[in-house]
Write an enzyme that holds these catalytic residues in place. Structure first.
Site, mmCIF file in Angstrom:
data_model
loop_
_atom_site.group_PDB
_atom_site.id
_atom_site.type_symbol
_atom_site.label_atom_id
_atom_site.label_comp_id
_atom_site.label_asym_id
_atom_site.label_seq_id
_atom_site.Cartn_x
_atom_site.Cartn_y
_atom_site.Cartn_z
ATOM 1 N N ASP A 1 -34.410 -37.016 60.452
ATOM 2 C CA ASP A 1 -34.688 -36.779 59.037
ATOM 3 C C ASP A 1 -35.333 -35.423 58.799
ATOM 4 O O ASP A 1 -35.113 -34.793 57.770
ATOM 5 C CB ASP A 1 -35.578 -37.888 58.495
ATOM 6 C CG ASP A 1 -34.809 -39.179 58.262
ATOM 7 O OD1 ASP A 1 -33.568 -39.133 58.263
ATOM 8 O OD2 ASP A 1 -35.442 -40.226 58.083
ATOM 9 N N GLY A 2 -36.159 -34.967 59.753
ATOM 10 C CA GLY A 2 -36.773 -33.649 59.609
ATOM 11 C C GLY A 2 -35.731 -32.551 59.533
ATOM 12 O O GLY A 2 -35.878 -31.581 58.770
ATOM 13 N N ASP B 1 -41.536 -35.493 49.425
ATOM 14 C CA ASP B 1 -42.889 -35.615 48.893
ATOM 15 C C ASP B 1 -43.636 -34.295 48.866
ATOM 16 O O ASP B 1 -43.259 -33.313 49.496
ATOM 17 C CB ASP B 1 -43.706 -36.627 49.716
ATOM 18 C CG ASP B 1 -43.653 -36.376 51.216
ATOM 19 O OD1 ASP B 1 -43.647 -35.198 51.628
ATOM 20 O OD2 ASP B 1 -43.617 -37.352 51.991
ATOM 21 N N THR C 1 -40.251 -44.090 51.810
ATOM 22 C CA THR C 1 -40.248 -44.673 53.153
ATOM 23 C C THR C 1 -40.808 -43.722 54.204
ATOM 24 O O THR C 1 -40.721 -43.998 55.397
ATOM 25 C CB THR C 1 -38.820 -45.081 53.563
ATOM 26 O OG1 THR C 1 -37.942 -43.968 53.363
ATOM 27 C CG2 THR C 1 -38.342 -46.262 52.747
ATOM 28 N N LEU D 1 -45.256 -44.514 52.735
ATOM 29 C CA LEU D 1 -45.297 -45.850 53.330
ATOM 30 C C LEU D 1 -46.400 -45.949 54.377
ATOM 31 O O LEU D 1 -47.108 -46.955 54.463
ATOM 32 C CB LEU D 1 -43.942 -46.180 53.950
ATOM 33 C CG LEU D 1 -43.778 -47.570 54.567
ATOM 34 C CD1 LEU D 1 -43.983 -48.665 53.530
ATOM 35 C CD2 LEU D 1 -42.411 -47.711 55.218
ATOM 36 N N GLN E 1 -42.457 -29.670 55.848
ATOM 37 C CA GLN E 1 -41.772 -28.551 56.484
ATOM 38 C C GLN E 1 -42.677 -27.347 56.693
ATOM 39 O O GLN E 1 -42.430 -26.527 57.565
ATOM 40 C CB GLN E 1 -40.559 -28.128 55.637
ATOM 41 C CG GLN E 1 -39.495 -29.202 55.551
ATOM 42 C CD GLN E 1 -38.909 -29.533 56.897
ATOM 43 O OE1 GLN E 1 -38.316 -28.688 57.567
ATOM 44 N NE2 GLN E 1 -39.077 -30.778 57.315
#
Length: 285
Positions: free
Chosen positions: A61-62, A135, A175, A179, A234
């Protein structure tokens, strides 16, 4: 599909086995397709992405979030292939790549749009704008004391939180870090912003879910150092208080390739509940 970009995280595929397999599979389906490879987003930007029909992202995901940052304002869709840890944003696992590519070329997919988030921060040299998919996080450094954050919603005072920080996430980012901090899981198509205090001193400090037309203003009260601002994890920008951060919906959206057999609740079960049963530490996305 005539022009395909592949952005590979070289730390996840150091010997290029997965990259070469995907290139070989693409050309076995259509030899005329032009494939351009980018390593760790090098050379990949909005103008470059405009030349492509799709960007296949190899990593976790990164890597997808990093790709999204590099092609801001681009309408080119992303197809995520998970060769990372959890890969919550990725549509394809390594054991189904060949089938997914056949569906891609046959047109058996839809384009899913995800809302993005925007942060405006003035570092003393004028306001700077940052956009993200997951986010915006305002977080105290390891050596910093518990901080106090005044939160305003549409210029109306909402609350003061004493704790480690504040997370404002999109439904996609719910998520992730949200989360981990005790925030709710939110269905990705919902048009909202989620504000979650991080490890507050007060038990009454709870998440609030807002219409994403709201403008959230977070004021750091005291002139503490080692306060950091992060967009999608990031980059970390040091914020020397007192300062004010504005967070709102971005005008940009991120497009993803989505296949009909990808069910969100199956993904939720597989990526979170199942991993938890197996004793793995959930890292979020």
């Amino acid at each position: 599909m005539k022009n395909i970009g592949i952005n590979v995280n070289t730390t996840k595929d150091p010997d290029k086995k997965m990259l070469n397999f995907i290139k070989k599979t693409i050309h076995s389906i259509d030899k005329s397709v032009k494939v351009k490879v980018y390593e760790n987003c090098d050379g990949l930007d909005k103008d470059e992405s405009a030349k492509l029909d799709v960007i296949i992202v190899l990593g976790g995901d990164g890597t997808i979030l990093n790709t999204s940052k590099h092609i801001l304002d681009s309408n080119t869709p992303i197809l995520g292939v998970n060769i990372g840890h959890l890969g919550f944003l990725a549509q394809v696992e390594v054991n189904s790549i060949e089938n997914a590519l056949k569906k891609l070329f046959n047109g058996n997919y839809v384009i899913e749009e995800r809302n993005m988030i925007q942060c405006i921060y003035d570092d003393g040299n004028g306001p700077k704008t940052y956009d993200g998919l997951n986010d915006v996080v305002l977080y105290k450094g390891i050596k910093s004391r518990i901080q106090r954050y005044d939160v305003y919603i549409n210029e109306n005072f909402y609350n003061t939180f004493s704790g480690d920080g504040i997370i404002v996430s999109t439904s996609t980012g719910s998520t992730g870090y949200n989360l981990s901090a005790g925030g709710p899981i939110i269905y990705p198509s919902l048009d909202i912003l989620c504000l979650t205090p991080m490890y507050s001193q007060f038990l009454t400090s709870r998440t609030i879910v807002l219409d994403n037309r709201c403008c959230i203003t977070i004021a750091v009260r005291k002139n503490f150092k080692n306060i950091f601002l992060s967009i999608d994890g990031q980059e970390w920008i040091e914020v020397n208080g007192p300062n004010t951060i504005e967070v709102r919906r971005s005008k940009n959206k991120r497009k993803f390739i989505k296949f009909d057999d990808n069910n969100y609740f199956d993904t939720l079960k597989d990526k979170i509940n199942f991993k938890a049963k197996e004793g793995e530490v959930y890292e979020g996305n």
